[in-house]
Design a protein around this motif. Sequence first.
Motif: not given
Length: 448
Positions: A71, A33, A10, A54
């Motif tokens: 996260s 992420d 995250g 990502e």
Amino acid sequence: MSQGKLVILGAGESGIGAALLGKQRGYDVFVSDGGAIKDIYKQELAVNHIPFEEGHHSWDIILAADEIVKSPGIPEKSELMHKVRERQVPVISEIELAYRFSKDQKIIAITGSNGKSTTTALTYHIFKEAGLHAAMVGNIGLSYARQVATAPADYYIIEVSSFQLDDIKTFKPNVAILLNITPDHLDRYDYKMEHYVASKFRITMNQTKDDYFIYCMDDPEIMDYMQTKTIYSTSIPFTIMEPLKKAGGFIANDQLNVQLNDDPVIVSIYDLALKGKHNLYNSMAAGIAGRTMDIRKEKIRESLTSFKSLEHRMEYVATVRGVDFINDSKATNVNSLWFALESMEQPVVLIMGGVDKGNDYSAIKDLVQEKVKGIVCLGVDNQPIQDALSDATPNMINTGSMKDAVQAAFKLAAKGDVVLLSPACASFDLFKNYEDRGRQFKEGVREL
């Protein structure tokens, strides 16, 4: 020498803060992420030579980590966490990582279902006005880890959520504040209230008799838990129900009292900067926190009367042709809305709605009947609100944008009324977040 492979899952403020601190302290850091990473965060990672990805997760890199910082937004039920738990990779939260490198400082941690941000900001205000080198971090402002990495302080005033507490191991605040516990985020806790309550109480998990636990003795969930579990820290209650003979906070003769020794802090409730019954609790909790750190009572009294409330939390926006507009966009659950309505003394036109988290609107029905002359629904699915509250108010209108909602509410309002944005729902159907929702409300008011 590397401290080991640290994978951050995250890349929001919390994750980026953890990455910066990890890199600074000698970890081999990788950030992953599953969604898109904001450009500003990508630039920070690039400048600090921290590799990232990502839009996907590289299982081989993640599962080879010595430790993972997760996260708060990633649920345990996700495929990602199933794989991590199967492989038994140690998982911690960002506040746990930050605590490792700030143990020698004083930590005041604040949690609860409602009022966290206000109490955190008020506590910070007290410490700052007392001349202490304090930082306000966590779910409000910068992440705790980023602050430790970039601008260490002597006192950390931290707003913490249950999600962050779920992954602590050694995190131990000198002062822990638990404001209240009402149903929220139950989807993350198997829809079992006792799991959510236990998560909140993790804030006391590592405390000793030398630490303080400040709690609301008017909250049934808190009191039920404390009757069956041992709290090892020095417990200090606050209440609006009765005067206390022991240390704590209470209201008597229209005065707020904070007594921690023989020299109590006493402030008229009419002089407090924050109005409404819920803010009596917030003010007492912050005042007690100040006294635990030996802040002078004069400074606490001054701070409780001079504090300016937060943006998006019962924030006065403007008065247009005799109608007041209040932005309470941060009210993302029914209990927050209940507190907002409870503090209203004028007739209310209420703007509410958004992503429904299984809300039970029956809790506010009596208050709606008593105080609300109209509800403007703002969301993709307004049916649950209509089913629960349509017979409690004479007017109910559906809208699909903030601009339309503000204009509809203004038409329903008369001089002397208040238009209150207090959604009781998450914001992700029409807005980026509650801040975006609050800003659009303020823009809509300015355009009237």
